[in-house]
Design an enzyme around this catalytic site. Structure first.
Site, PDB file in Angstrom:
ATOM      1  N   LYS A  64    -107.071 -91.459  -2.556  1.00 19.58           N
ATOM      2  CA  LYS A  64    -106.464 -91.140  -3.860  1.00 19.58           C
ATOM      3  C   LYS A  64    -104.940 -90.956  -3.737  1.00 19.58           C
ATOM      4  O   LYS A  64    -104.221 -91.116  -4.729  1.00 19.58           O
ATOM      5  CB  LYS A  64    -107.141 -89.893  -4.457  1.00 19.58           C
TER       6      LYS A  64
ATOM      7  N   SER B 103    -111.928 -89.632  -0.464  1.00 20.58           N
ATOM      8  CA  SER B 103    -110.873 -89.268  -1.430  1.00 20.58           C
ATOM      9  C   SER B 103    -109.462 -89.246  -0.871  1.00 20.58           C
ATOM     10  O   SER B 103    -108.508 -89.082  -1.625  1.00 20.58           O
ATOM     11  CB  SER B 103    -111.159 -87.896  -2.034  1.00 20.58           C
TER      12      SER B 103
ATOM     13  N   TYR C 165    -112.897 -98.184  -7.500  1.00 18.45           N
ATOM     14  CA  TYR C 165    -112.944 -96.802  -7.016  1.00 18.45           C
ATOM     15  C   TYR C 165    -113.850 -96.691  -5.781  1.00 18.45           C
ATOM     16  O   TYR C 165    -113.489 -96.072  -4.770  1.00 18.45           O
ATOM     17  CB  TYR C 165    -113.422 -95.862  -8.137  1.00 18.45           C
TER      18      TYR C 165
ATOM     19  N   TYR D  72    -109.536 -80.067  -3.213  1.00 16.69           N
ATOM     20  CA  TYR D  72    -110.584 -79.649  -4.154  1.00 16.69           C
ATOM     21  C   TYR D  72    -110.223 -78.293  -4.754  1.00 16.69           C
ATOM     22  O   TYR D  72    -109.059 -78.003  -4.975  1.00 16.69           O
ATOM     23  CB  TYR D  72    -111.956 -79.638  -3.465  1.00 16.69           C
TER      24      TYR D  72
ATOM     25  N   VAL E 270    -114.603 -86.343   1.435  1.00 14.34           N
ATOM     26  CA  VAL E 270    -115.917 -85.838   1.839  1.00 14.34           C
ATOM     27  C   VAL E 270    -116.454 -86.514   3.109  1.00 14.34           C
ATOM     28  O   VAL E 270    -117.506 -86.131   3.609  1.00 14.34           O
ATOM     29  CB  VAL E 270    -116.965 -85.923   0.701  1.00 14.34           C
TER      30      VAL E 270
HETATM   31  N1  GLU Z   1    -116.568 -91.248  -3.143  1.00 14.41           N
HETATM   32  C1  GLU Z   1    -116.644 -89.821  -3.313  1.00 14.41           C
HETATM   33  C2  GLU Z   1    -117.090 -89.450  -4.690  1.00 14.41           C
HETATM   34  O1  GLU Z   1    -116.627 -90.029  -5.609  1.00 14.41           O
HETATM   35  C3  GLU Z   1    -115.290 -89.249  -3.025  1.00 14.41           C
HETATM   36  C4  GLU Z   1    -115.324 -87.781  -3.033  1.00 14.41           C
HETATM   37  C5  GLU Z   1    -114.321 -87.151  -2.156  1.00 14.41           C
HETATM   38  O2  GLU Z   1    -114.067 -87.573  -1.030  1.00 14.41           O
HETATM   39  O3  GLU Z   1    -113.751 -86.168  -2.635  1.00 14.41           O
HETATM   40  O4  GLU Z   1    -117.898 -88.625  -4.893  1.00 14.41           O
END
Ligand code: GLU
Length: 319
Positions: free
Chosen positions: A81, A78, A203, A255, A273
């Site tokens: 993002k 993530s 994504y 998060y 993650v």
């Molecule tokens: N590819 C992970 C998911 O979509 C990313 C989650 C993350 O790193 O927050 O669950």
């Protein structure tokens, strides 16, 4: 030993290599093989050695300092993002904010519940729902959004080797049931315009990029530099947008623990993650830390500790 100087923004007052070495020693001393959990809901992530630790700092003057496994590539997940949000704001302008909010969600990053009440408008671009809408914007704007994102990552990090981890990509493409559900759900409200499969492919591509701590610290230097990448002097985004991306990182980047992060670390940050976290000290430097075991919110347990120690030792928090 490392007490914060009067003017922490003057980097000549800090022994950054010494501070990193101290943090590494402290982190390794705290490492407990039972604490935290390496993400395993993406099967290929589960095999990453949990004792890895790396940290890198990239200053606006162009210096880079690192310790531990800072050169070992990992799955950025993530953290990507931040970069896709930057590209999407460039593509769609402020109209993007009609399709994605900028409030913390108070729910897990992959939750579906709010979308029903909020008619398919995700709370922010850093939860999965919001990142899927951002991916949709990139698909509408670029002929080849994967190539555009890859070029952006390579240029920002200065590493032409940045690429996709095939195993992680395949693993997530096969097992990303929640993301598949989210994309279909958002599309049912009309807030995804392109084919759901194409949005998911993009994504999962961004999440499966492999970079190391040095690459990642460098890749967000423009957010420390008021939108300008130091060294090349390239304007990546406007001052206003870089300020706002930092604001969303501060409030939504870690998060459902952004409040705790602001309290203990005090820097705009984005975690993934894969165990990585990037953070920004506006006008001074950017940094990245990596340690795979996660806490119950999904943030790197020792990564958060390392950032906390960094801001305590240097005085470089935004507060
Ligand atoms: N590819 C992970 C998911 O979509 C990313 C989650 C993350 O790193 O927050 O669950």
């Amino acid at each position: 030993m490392h007490s914060p100087p009067q003017n922490p923004h003057d980097l000549s007052r800090h022994d950054l290599p010494g501070i990193l070495a101290t943090i590494e020693d402290e982190v390794r001393a705290r490492f407990d093989a039972r604490e935290g959990k390496v993400a395993d809901y993406i099967p290929a992530l589960a095999s990453v050695p949990r004792e890895r630790f790396g940290m890198a700092i990239a200053t606006l003057d162009g210096d880079v300092y690192s310790v531990g496994d800072a050169q070992v590539p990992f799955s950025i997940q993530s953290i990507s993002k931040v970069h896709t949000l930057t590209l999407a704001l460039d593509a769609a302008g402020d109209a993007l904010w009609k399709r994605v909010g900028r409030e913390p969600s108070g729910d897990p990053f992959n939750s579906l519940v709010q979308l029903e009440h909020e008619c398919g408008i995700p709370r922010n671009p850093f939860i999965n729902a919001g990142a899927l809408v951002v991916a949709d914007v990139l698909l509408s704007h670029y002929d080849d959004p994967e190539a555009a994102l890859l070029a952006f990552m390579r240029e920002r990090s200065g590493n032409a080797e940045v690429g996709r981890d095939e195993e992680i990509w395949t693993s997530e493409r096969r097992s990303g049931y929640r993301n598949i559900a989210l994309a279909n759900f958002i599309r049912s409200f009309g807030n995804i315009e392109n084919e759901v499969d194409a949005v998911l492919d993009l994504y999962f591509f961004q999440c499966a990029l492999r970079m190391n701590c040095v690459d990642l610290a460098r890749s967000v230097r423009y957010l420390a530099g008021r939108g300008v990448c130091p060294g090349t002097g390239t304007r990546v985004t406007s001052i206003e947008r870089s300020t706002r991306i930092n604001a969303v990182m501060m409030t939504c980047g870690t998060y459902d623990a952004a409040g705790e992060f602001a309290f203990h670390v005090g820097l705009p940050a984005k975690s993934g993650v894969g165990g990585g976290i990037v953070a920004v000290v506006p006008n001074v430097l950017s940094l990245c830390v990596w340690s795979p075991p996660l806490d119950d919110k999904g943030n790197s347990l020792l990564g958060a500790y390392a950032l906390h120690r960094f801001t305590r030792m240097t005085g470089l928090s935004v507060f």
